[in-house]
Write a protein that holds these residues in place. Structure first.
Motif, PDB file in Angstrom:
ATOM      1  N   VAL A 192       0.938  -1.159  -0.013  1.00  0.00           N
ATOM      2  CA  VAL A 192       0.202  -0.062   0.040  1.00  0.00           C
ATOM      3  C   VAL A 192       0.953   1.225   0.124  1.00  0.00           C
ATOM      4  CG1 VAL A 192      -1.625   1.110   1.094  1.00  0.00           C
ATOM      5  CG2 VAL A 192      -1.676  -1.496   1.178  1.00  0.00           C
ATOM      6  N   TYR A 193       0.644   2.037  -0.848  1.00  0.00           N
ATOM      7  CA  TYR A 193       1.784   3.134  -1.394  1.00  0.00           C
ATOM      8  C   TYR A 193       1.384   4.491  -1.121  1.00  0.00           C
ATOM      9  CZ  TYR A 193       6.095   4.992  -3.402  1.00  0.00           C
ATOM     10  OH  TYR A 193       7.129   5.485  -3.534  1.00  0.00           O
ATOM     11  N   ALA A 194       0.845   5.091  -2.051  1.00  0.00           N
ATOM     12  CA  ALA A 194       0.557   6.554  -1.898  1.00  0.00           C
ATOM     13  C   ALA A 194      -0.812   7.168  -2.455  1.00  0.00           C
ATOM     14  CB  ALA A 194       1.729   7.089  -2.817  1.00  0.00           C
ATOM     15  N   GLU A 195      -1.225   8.107  -2.018  1.00  0.00           N
ATOM     16  CA  GLU A 195      -2.408   8.717  -2.366  1.00  0.00           C
ATOM     17  C   GLU A 195      -3.617   8.162  -2.036  1.00  0.00           C
ATOM     18  OE1 GLU A 195      -1.866  11.891  -3.783  1.00  0.00           O
ATOM     19  OE2 GLU A 195       0.116  11.775  -3.616  1.00  0.00           O
ATOM     20  N   LEU A 196      -3.644   7.229  -0.931  1.00  0.00           N
ATOM     21  CA  LEU A 196      -4.797   6.537  -0.393  1.00  0.00           C
ATOM     22  C   LEU A 196      -5.114   7.114   1.047  1.00  0.00           C
ATOM     23  CD1 LEU A 196      -3.346   2.975  -1.281  1.00  0.00           C
ATOM     24  CD2 LEU A 196      -5.447   4.406  -2.270  1.00  0.00           C
ATOM     25  N   PRO A 197      -6.515   7.459   1.096  1.00  0.00           N
ATOM     26  CA  PRO A 197      -7.044   7.803   2.231  1.00  0.00           C
ATOM     27  C   PRO A 197      -7.092   6.435   3.150  1.00  0.00           C
ATOM     28  CG  PRO A 197      -8.786   7.511   0.695  1.00  0.00           C
ATOM     29  CD  PRO A 197      -7.649   7.523   0.161  1.00  0.00           C
ATOM     30  N   ALA A 198      -7.258   6.821   4.363  1.00  0.00           N
ATOM     31  CA  ALA A 198      -7.162   5.782   5.797  1.00  0.00           C
ATOM     32  C   ALA A 198      -8.442   4.913   5.458  1.00  0.00           C
ATOM     33  CB  ALA A 198      -7.721   6.319   7.023  1.00  0.00           C
ATOM     34  N   HIS A 199      -9.636   5.133   5.034  1.00  0.00           N
ATOM     35  CA  HIS A 199     -10.739   4.214   4.813  1.00  0.00           C
ATOM     36  C   HIS A 199     -10.301   3.106   3.573  1.00  0.00           C
ATOM     37  CE1 HIS A 199     -12.156   6.849   1.657  1.00  0.00           C
ATOM     38  NE2 HIS A 199     -12.655   5.942   0.871  1.00  0.00           N
ATOM     39  N   ALA A 217       3.272  -1.573   3.750  1.00  0.00           N
ATOM     40  CA  ALA A 217       2.720  -0.435   3.471  1.00  0.00           C
ATOM     41  C   ALA A 217       3.928   0.768   3.855  1.00  0.00           C
ATOM     42  CB  ALA A 217       1.446  -0.049   4.371  1.00  0.00           C
ATOM     43  N   HIS A 218       3.932   1.705   2.883  1.00  0.00           N
ATOM     44  CA  HIS A 218       4.407   3.048   3.432  1.00  0.00           C
ATOM     45  C   HIS A 218       3.915   3.545   4.662  1.00  0.00           C
ATOM     46  CE1 HIS A 218       6.873   5.163  -0.156  1.00  0.00           C
ATOM     47  NE2 HIS A 218       7.588   4.012   0.435  1.00  0.00           N
ATOM     48  N   ALA A 219       4.741   3.922   5.547  1.00  0.00           N
ATOM     49  CA  ALA A 219       4.271   4.346   6.877  1.00  0.00           C
ATOM     50  C   ALA A 219       3.180   5.342   6.980  1.00  0.00           C
ATOM     51  CB  ALA A 219       5.561   4.873   7.877  1.00  0.00           C
ATOM     52  N   ALA A 220       3.029   6.211   5.711  1.00  0.00           N
ATOM     53  CA  ALA A 220       1.997   7.308   5.391  1.00  0.00           C
ATOM     54  C   ALA A 220       1.782   7.065   4.044  1.00  0.00           C
ATOM     55  CB  ALA A 220       2.561   8.475   6.022  1.00  0.00           C
ATOM     56  N   THR A 221       0.604   7.054   3.797  1.00  0.00           N
ATOM     57  CA  THR A 221       0.052   6.939   2.503  1.00  0.00           C
ATOM     58  C   THR A 221      -0.549   8.391   1.673  1.00  0.00           C
ATOM     59  OG1 THR A 221      -2.132   6.195   2.961  1.00  0.00           O
ATOM     60  CG2 THR A 221      -0.106   4.606   2.470  1.00  0.00           C
ATOM     61  N   PHE A 222      -0.599   9.328   2.526  1.00  0.00           N
ATOM     62  CA  PHE A 222      -0.809  10.628   2.346  1.00  0.00           C
ATOM     63  C   PHE A 222      -2.204  10.534   1.461  1.00  0.00           C
ATOM     64  CE2 PHE A 222       3.451  10.565   3.130  1.00  0.00           C
ATOM     65  CZ  PHE A 222       3.838  11.622   3.843  1.00  0.00           C
ATOM     66  N   PRO A 223      -3.415  10.892   1.898  1.00  0.00           N
ATOM     67  CA  PRO A 223      -3.638  11.554   3.164  1.00  0.00           C
ATOM     68  C   PRO A 223      -3.689  10.549   4.554  1.00  0.00           C
ATOM     69  CG  PRO A 223      -5.668  11.309   2.102  1.00  0.00           C
ATOM     70  CD  PRO A 223      -4.667  10.771   1.429  1.00  0.00           C
ATOM     71  N   ALA A 224      -3.459   9.280   4.496  1.00  0.00           N
ATOM     72  CA  ALA A 224      -3.397   8.435   5.697  1.00  0.00           C
ATOM     73  C   ALA A 224      -2.107   8.710   6.524  1.00  0.00           C
ATOM     74  CB  ALA A 224      -3.650   6.762   5.199  1.00  0.00           C
ATOM     75  N   VAL A 237       5.379  -1.651   7.983  1.00  0.00           N
ATOM     76  CA  VAL A 237       5.419  -0.385   7.474  1.00  0.00           C
ATOM     77  C   VAL A 237       6.855   0.045   7.020  1.00  0.00           C
ATOM     78  CG1 VAL A 237       3.283   0.355   8.481  1.00  0.00           C
ATOM     79  CG2 VAL A 237       5.678   0.844   9.625  1.00  0.00           C
ATOM     80  N   SER A 238       7.167   0.905   6.044  1.00  0.00           N
ATOM     81  CA  SER A 238       8.352   1.237   5.598  1.00  0.00           C
ATOM     82  C   SER A 238       8.591   2.512   5.864  1.00  0.00           C
ATOM     83  CB  SER A 238       8.598   0.679   4.143  1.00  0.00           C
ATOM     84  OG  SER A 238       8.619  -0.571   3.982  1.00  0.00           O
ATOM     85  N   HIS A 239       9.917   2.936   6.326  1.00  0.00           N
ATOM     86  CA  HIS A 239      10.673   4.245   5.976  1.00  0.00           C
ATOM     87  C   HIS A 239      10.498   4.993   7.512  1.00  0.00           C
ATOM     88  CE1 HIS A 239      11.642   3.424   2.058  1.00  0.00           C
ATOM     89  NE2 HIS A 239      10.310   3.632   1.680  1.00  0.00           N
ATOM     90  N   ILE A 240      11.276   4.843   8.221  1.00  0.00           N
ATOM     91  CA  ILE A 240      11.268   5.749   9.571  1.00  0.00           C
ATOM     92  C   ILE A 240      10.806   7.119   9.550  1.00  0.00           C
ATOM     93  CG2 ILE A 240      13.813   6.213  10.008  1.00  0.00           C
ATOM     94  CD1 ILE A 240      11.199   5.432  12.713  1.00  0.00           C
ATOM     95  N   THR A 241      11.458   8.021   8.546  1.00  0.00           N
ATOM     96  CA  THR A 241      11.060   9.157   8.245  1.00  0.00           C
ATOM     97  C   THR A 241       9.633   9.578   7.666  1.00  0.00           C
ATOM     98  OG1 THR A 241      12.178   8.951   5.989  1.00  0.00           O
ATOM     99  CG2 THR A 241      13.631  10.100   7.709  1.00  0.00           C
ATOM    100  N   LEU A 242       9.116   8.441   7.191  1.00  0.00           N
ATOM    101  CA  LEU A 242       7.608   8.549   6.863  1.00  0.00           C
ATOM    102  C   LEU A 242       6.804   8.631   8.460  1.00  0.00           C
ATOM    103  CD1 LEU A 242       6.764   6.870   3.624  1.00  0.00           C
ATOM    104  CD2 LEU A 242       7.102   9.200   4.134  1.00  0.00           C
TER     105      LEU A 242
END
Length: 433
Positions: A192-199, A217-224, A237-242
């Motif tokens: 699960v990568y990017a441009e995906l909301p939480a739901h 998953a990316h640790a943040a998927t923006f906006p999630a 989840v991947s990437h501590i800076t996320l």
């Protein structure tokens, strides 16, 4: 079929069942968290370990390998690699070769052109080419992500976002079919990568779990946010800076416009929002693939002063937050998301392990658990690998010096055993690379 050709040679295949080898006299660090034990034997039948214990009588007919004065650790696992963005067969095979001769017996490939990755996976599995086992993910992201040029690199001849290994997801997507298509690539997980909301992150995760496939998953998927991604129930989840985006003071809107973070505050006083996130990850068993040393590499590759300064700030943040997460009890896997230059003798994973010890203050023995047992958990493969125990695949590394005393001793590899096949380090160093 009217005609059947001979299959390709498999010089790196596991030995046949019934081929028994006993590795005797080793000091064994088995990856379970137990201290190293001297005078240990590992009995291997074909591709699997059948017994581990103090040196004893050797079974009749077994081949014996004496390991007095040697150290043995489980095969290392790189939890974050990309082998085909874009596809380049020669480069990928060279990287795989260096990895396995450098002690890496498994990797997670975190979404690529899976047409290419699937063939590499088969090749390393059956022994046509040398390399670690590959556990790979099919990607899902929001439609807004698919103008990224990398999506075209991994979808050549097709339309990005509309192929089973890289799908655009929105509220109208039939998730049952989307997950089934991803499973059809033989992927071990959905990324699960990017441009995906939480739901949608939650809905993808729920359907993937229903169909029996993992979610990375990316640790943040923006906006999630990271907290929402973790709450969705993803496995890793991947990437501590996320992860740091949990402490953003502005809403996360798009992958392309990340909020600025107060790096000085986060590396000094920390943030209670991050503390709460680490606690949630610990309670859920969510694995963190920190890619901690990645910013060191990116800083070295940066072409201008501004880029180097950004990388340096992220590197400081990476070291601090990775240390914090580990000490909060988060399961930490060792992913890299980069590879060393082709003329370097060892793979990037060695640098990641040393970074965790030197920059994050994690004891060497605990770093090795991160790189073995926790790496296997991150790939959903602990039943088969990650520790040196009966029933597991015969994946281990023989070294001349003790890496639990100093991770620089990883460079003393004499050979790697992967699925029972021996990869002598001398065969790599003597071969033109």
């Amino acid at each position: 079929m009217a005609h059947l050709d001979e299959p390709a040679p498999t010089p790196y295949a596991p030995p046949a069942t019934g081929t028994v080898t006993v590795y005797r006299g080793a000091t064994l660090f088995d990856g379970t968290g137990a201290p190293a034990r001297p005078g240990m034997s590992i009995t291997v039948d074909g591709a699997r370990i059948t017994a581990v214990g103090p040196d004893a009588e050797v079974p009749a007919g077994a081949r014996v390998v004496e390991l007095a004065g040697r150290c043995v650790i489980p095969g290392l696992i790189d939890a974050h690699q990309h082998l085909a963005t874009p596809p380049n067969r020669e480069a990928a095979e060279a990287a795989l070769r260096r990895q396995v001769y450098g002690g890496v017996t498994a990797i997670r490939d975190m979404a690529d052109d899976l047409r290419h990755i699937a063939d590499l996976t088969r090749g390393t599995l059956v022994g046509e080419i040398p390399g670690p086992d590959i556990h790979y993910a099919a990607l899902m992201a929001g439609p807004g992500f698919f103008d990224d040029p990398r999506t075209w690199q991994v979808s050549q001849g097709e339309t990005p976002g509309h192929v089973p290994w890289m799908q655009a997801i929105d509220d109208d997507t039939d998730l049952v079919m989307a997950v089934a298509l991803a499973r059809g690539t033989h992927a071990k997980a959905i990324k699960v990568y990017a441009e995906l909301p939480a739901h949608l992150v939650a809905a993808i995760t729920a359907e993937a779990k229903r169909q029996g496939i993992g979610v990375w998953a990316h640790a943040a998927t923006f906006p999630a946010t990271p907290g929402e991604v973790v709450a969705a129930g993803v496995d890793a989840v991947s990437h501590i800076t996320l992860i740091a985006q949990e402490a953003a003071d502005e809403p996360l809107t798009s992958y392309k416009t990340k909020p600025l973070l107060d790096v000085e505050r986060l590396t000094g006083d920390g943030d209670p929002r991050l503390d709460a996130l680490y606690a949630a990850m610990r309670e859920r068993g969510t694995v963190l693939d920190a890619t901690a040393s990645m910013w060191t590499f990116l800083g070295e590759q940066a072409g201008d002063a501004d880029a180097k300064a950004r990388a340096a700030a992220n590197d400081t943040l990476s070291a601090k937050l990775t240390a914090d997460a580990y000490r909060a009890g988060v399961l930490l896997a060792t992913g890299t998301d980069y590879e060393t230059e082709p003329d370097e003798p060892f793979p990037s994973l060695h640098l990641e392990l040393r970074y965790l010890a030197e920059r994050c203050g994690i004891p060497a023995a605990e770093v090795l658990v991160c790189a073995t047992r926790t790496g296997a958990i991150s790939a959903g493969a602990l039943a088969d690998m990650g520790t040196v125990e009966p029933g597991k695949l015969a994946n281990f590394v023989v070294l001349a010096a003790d890496p639990t005393a100093d991770l620089a001793n990883l460079s003393t590899i004499e050979y790697t055993v992967k699925r029972g096949h021996r990869f002598d380090r001398a065969d790599y160093t003597e071969d033109a690379r």
